[in-house]
Scaffold this motif. Structure first.
Motif, PDB file in Angstrom:
ATOM      1  N   VAL A 387     -44.861  14.976  -0.423  1.00  0.00           N
ATOM      2  CA  VAL A 387     -43.644  15.839  -0.419  1.00  0.00           C
ATOM      3  C   VAL A 387     -43.552  17.026  -1.165  1.00  0.00           C
ATOM      4  N   ALA A 388     -43.149  17.894  -0.492  1.00  0.00           N
ATOM      5  CA  ALA A 388     -43.021  19.308  -1.175  1.00  0.00           C
ATOM      6  C   ALA A 388     -41.559  19.633  -1.096  1.00  0.00           C
ATOM      7  N   LYS A 389     -40.787  19.107  -2.027  1.00  0.00           N
ATOM      8  CA  LYS A 389     -39.302  19.220  -1.948  1.00  0.00           C
ATOM      9  C   LYS A 389     -38.806  20.706  -1.673  1.00  0.00           C
ATOM     10  N   ASN A 390     -39.186  21.524  -2.354  1.00  0.00           N
ATOM     11  CA  ASN A 390     -38.607  22.693  -2.439  1.00  0.00           C
ATOM     12  C   ASN A 390     -39.612  24.059  -1.919  1.00  0.00           C
ATOM     13  N   GLY A 391     -40.853  23.506  -1.464  1.00  0.00           N
ATOM     14  CA  GLY A 391     -41.875  24.656  -1.206  1.00  0.00           C
ATOM     15  C   GLY A 391     -42.610  23.929   0.051  1.00  0.00           C
ATOM     16  N   ARG A 392     -43.709  24.184  -0.051  1.00  0.00           N
ATOM     17  CA  ARG A 392     -44.558  23.700   1.119  1.00  0.00           C
ATOM     18  C   ARG A 392     -45.936  22.860   0.891  1.00  0.00           C
ATOM     19  N   ILE A 393     -46.316  22.029   1.932  1.00  0.00           N
ATOM     20  CA  ILE A 393     -47.678  21.497   1.694  1.00  0.00           C
ATOM     21  C   ILE A 393     -48.895  22.332   2.414  1.00  0.00           C
ATOM     22  N   GLY A 394     -49.615  22.622   1.721  1.00  0.00           N
ATOM     23  CA  GLY A 394     -50.652  23.542   2.275  1.00  0.00           C
ATOM     24  C   GLY A 394     -51.777  23.913   1.290  1.00  0.00           C
ATOM     25  N   ARG A 395     -52.548  24.907   1.889  1.00  0.00           N
ATOM     26  CA  ARG A 395     -53.417  25.587   0.795  1.00  0.00           C
ATOM     27  C   ARG A 395     -53.216  27.135   0.953  1.00  0.00           C
ATOM     28  N   TYR A 396     -53.362  27.841  -0.058  1.00  0.00           N
ATOM     29  CA  TYR A 396     -53.085  29.112  -0.162  1.00  0.00           C
ATOM     30  C   TYR A 396     -54.076  29.927   0.608  1.00  0.00           C
ATOM     31  N   TYR A 397     -53.908  31.200   0.842  1.00  0.00           N
ATOM     32  CA  TYR A 397     -54.862  31.976   1.780  1.00  0.00           C
ATOM     33  C   TYR A 397     -55.845  32.747   0.814  1.00  0.00           C
ATOM     34  N   TYR A 398     -56.975  32.246   0.968  1.00  0.00           N
ATOM     35  CA  TYR A 398     -58.297  32.737   0.131  1.00  0.00           C
ATOM     36  C   TYR A 398     -59.107  33.683   1.265  1.00  0.00           C
ATOM     37  N   ARG A 399     -59.059  34.979   0.985  1.00  0.00           N
ATOM     38  CA  ARG A 399     -59.443  35.809   2.278  1.00  0.00           C
ATOM     39  C   ARG A 399     -61.001  35.677   2.128  1.00  0.00           C
ATOM     40  N   PRO A 400     -61.497  35.922   3.341  1.00  0.00           N
ATOM     41  CA  PRO A 400     -63.065  35.932   3.584  1.00  0.00           C
ATOM     42  C   PRO A 400     -63.310  37.560   3.345  1.00  0.00           C
ATOM     43  N   PRO A 401     -64.790  37.733   3.257  1.00  0.00           N
ATOM     44  CA  PRO A 401     -65.286  39.212   2.908  1.00  0.00           C
ATOM     45  C   PRO A 401     -64.857  40.186   3.776  1.00  0.00           C
ATOM     46  N   THR A 402     -64.438  41.416   3.495  1.00  0.00           N
ATOM     47  CA  THR A 402     -64.062  42.454   4.375  1.00  0.00           C
ATOM     48  C   THR A 402     -64.938  43.484   4.830  1.00  0.00           C
ATOM     49  N   SER A 403     -66.196  43.327   4.088  1.00  0.00           N
ATOM     50  CA  SER A 403     -67.358  44.291   4.309  1.00  0.00           C
ATOM     51  C   SER A 403     -68.614  43.533   3.826  1.00  0.00           C
ATOM     52  N   GLN A 404     -69.713  44.026   4.385  1.00  0.00           N
ATOM     53  CA  GLN A 404     -70.910  43.610   4.348  1.00  0.00           C
ATOM     54  C   GLN A 404     -71.374  43.501   2.808  1.00  0.00           C
ATOM     55  N   GLY A 405     -71.031  44.602   2.057  1.00  0.00           N
ATOM     56  CA  GLY A 405     -71.252  44.809   0.676  1.00  0.00           C
ATOM     57  C   GLY A 405     -70.941  43.873  -0.299  1.00  0.00           C
ATOM     58  N   GLN A 406     -69.633  43.339   0.063  1.00  0.00           N
ATOM     59  CA  GLN A 406     -69.009  42.598  -0.940  1.00  0.00           C
ATOM     60  C   GLN A 406     -69.580  41.284  -1.329  1.00  0.00           C
ATOM     61  N   GLY A 407     -70.361  40.918  -0.350  1.00  0.00           N
ATOM     62  CA  GLY A 407     -71.091  39.535  -0.867  1.00  0.00           C
ATOM     63  C   GLY A 407     -70.277  38.315  -1.420  1.00  0.00           C
ATOM     64  N   GLY A 408     -70.693  37.907  -2.583  1.00  0.00           N
ATOM     65  CA  GLY A 408     -69.596  36.882  -3.182  1.00  0.00           C
ATOM     66  C   GLY A 408     -68.361  37.451  -3.834  1.00  0.00           C
ATOM     67  N   GLN A 409     -68.205  38.762  -3.912  1.00  0.00           N
ATOM     68  CA  GLN A 409     -66.938  39.305  -4.819  1.00  0.00           C
ATOM     69  C   GLN A 409     -65.741  39.199  -3.969  1.00  0.00           C
ATOM     70  N   ASN A 410     -65.347  37.874  -3.494  1.00  0.00           N
ATOM     71  CA  ASN A 410     -64.141  37.814  -3.135  1.00  0.00           C
ATOM     72  C   ASN A 410     -64.168  36.063  -3.007  1.00  0.00           C
ATOM     73  N   CYS A 411     -63.360  35.575  -2.109  1.00  0.00           N
ATOM     74  CA  CYS A 411     -63.117  34.311  -2.049  1.00  0.00           C
ATOM     75  C   CYS A 411     -64.105  33.417  -1.253  1.00  0.00           C
TER      76      CYS A 411
END
Length: 477
Positions: A387-411
């Protein structure tokens, strides 16, 4: 013919007649006796049923009285009179009260008649009050189920539902049509799909779509009341403080409860959380965004499960572990309620039952959100009513890489997970979701319904009615 011979024949015929008349008399007597016993058995059956109806009426006026108003153990015997005021029998009631947290009461009624004490009929009935656990998923907001979602129970939204996976039970909406926030253009049906071919728009006829809605879809239907959750949280806190387990503020990040199969729990104080990786940022402006993953914690102690099954934590809470023949409700919240201080529950590791026949029941009730954090299991299973009384059940958005050079510098290491399985039910005030349209989150979502929680929910779990309904009926004798 000789005179003696005629006399003999008359005697033989007379004897035969006597035998036939006697046999007929015996048959008539036996038939009458059988008919009378059948009548008395039917009468005893009616008296036994009257006992059941009497106690149904009694529970309607006092739903927690399981001693027939006496305060003493049964059986409880009542005389039964016919319409003329004549005493014709009795019913005797044996009442089995609900288990802790359950609403199921068992009533055995034995009907007997004064005309023949050897004749009895016994009926056993179970009554229960339905809980919020009627649904596999219930939401107070519009919800979307993407491809890869498989729902194995009823789904209900007080607003609209877009379902692009497969629903194996009925999908309900409280509105006839709505403006789908994920789609431009005109209003969509209250329950619709964009699985190919996309549903037409109202006022066109609603297509059946058994490939998506295996058991069909219904809209509009009455809304589900979420306001009752407020009183449920207050009751859980009061019960935890009086005879359950209550934990105040941790003064740091929150608590971690690890459930054990020996009916105890280990309580940890969460001292620090995993910092967000470089480049792993909240790109969608989600309220409360973070890793929600434990970096360090210290053991507070080991505690036996409380007899009333109620645990209340006035802080953010992480839960993991397994129960075995336990009935618990674990809630996280802070009063007075304030959107800035509401507390959440996070599950990043399996929470499991041992038995799936109703012996194990767990409620995880968050005042704000029910989270899946960044560092969560790739194959995650959560058993329980969430139960999520006032909010939501789920997972936050953890973004993927946006460019080739980012490697692990993201989620990147954690933004995509393989499989999440829930067994129980989900109640979310705001929009539910374990995955996102760009392929992040959990790729496969299996949402299984536990039918045991409808009438045997976790302790102090919110109910959807104040009246008992009949669950089962059986003639024992």
């Amino acid at each position: 013919m000789k005179k003696g011979q005629l006399t003999l024949e008359i005697m033989i015929l007379g004897a035969i007649s006597v035998i036939l008349v006697s046999a007929f008399g015996l048959w008539a007597y036996s038939a009458l006796k059988i008919s009378l016993r059948a009548h008395l058995r039917a009468q005893a059956f009616s008296i036994a049923e009257a006992g059941i109806e009497y106690y149904r009426w009694h529970l309607a006026h006092n739903r927690t009285d399981y001693t027939d108003g006496t305060g003493q153990p049964g059986p409880y015997v009542h005389d039964y009179y016919d319409k003329d005021g004549d005493l014709i029998g009795q019913f005797s009631l044996e009442i089995t009260p609900p288990l802790p947290g359950s609403t199921v009461v068992k009533i055995r009624s034995t009907g007997s008649v004064t005309a023949d004490a050897s004749i009895q009929k016994v009926i056993e009935v179970q009554f229960g009050i339905p809980s919020l656990g009627k649904y596999a998923i219930v939401a107070n907001d519009s919800i979307r189920f993407g491809t890869g979602t498989y729902a194995f129970g009823q789904v209900h939204s007080n607003y609209g539902v877009r379902f692009d996976g497969v629903a194996y039970n009925t999908v309900f909406s409280a509105v006839p049509n709505y403006d789908d926030p994920d789609h431009g253009g005109g209003n969509e049906f209250g329950v619709h799909t964009h699985a190919n071919p996309i549903d037409p728009l109202p006022p066109a006829a609603v297509p059946p779509r058994p490939d998506v809605f295996v058991a069909g879809r219904q809209f509009p239907v009455p809304a589900v009341d979420f306001t009752g959750l407020t009183s449920s949280f207050a009751d859980i806190k009061a019960g935890a403080q009086s005879s359950g387990l209550y934990f105040g503020s941790s003064t740091v990040s929150g608590y971690h409860i690890v459930l054990q199969t020996n009916d105890t729990l280990d309580l940890y104080r969460v001292t620090t959380l995993v910092p967000k990786p470089p480049g792993c940022t909240d790109t969608q402006g989600q309220d409360g965004w973070g890793t929600w993953s434990i970096q360090s914690e210290t053991l507070v102690g080991n505690y036996p499960f409380p007899s009333n099954g109620l645990i209340f934590v006035e802080d953010d809470l992480w839960v993991s572990g397994q129960i075995q023949t336990a009935r618990l409700t674990i809630a996280a919240g802070r009063f007075p309620e304030n959107s800035q201080t509401d507390k959440s529950i996070t599950v990043n590791n399996d929470v499991l039952y041992t038995y799936y026949d109703g012996q194990d029941v767990l409620g995880l009730m968050a005042q704000k959100n029910f989270n899946i954090g960044l560092i969560s299991e790739d194959d995650l299973r959560i058993d329980g009513a969430l139960v999520a009384k006032n909010g939501r059940i789920g997972r936050y958005y953890y973004r993927p890489p946006t460019s080739q050079g980012q490697g692990g510098q993201n989620c990147q290491l954690w933004n995509v997970r393989s499989l999440i399985t829930t067994y129980g039910m989900l109640a979310s005030n705001k929009r539910y979701g374990f995955a996102y349209t760009d392929g992040t989150g959990y790729l496969i979502r299996n949402l299984y319904y536990d039918p045991n929680i409808l009438y045997g929910p976790p302790p102090s779990f919110p109910l959807t009615s104040d009246q008992y309904v009949q669950i089962s009926w059986e003639e024992l004798k």
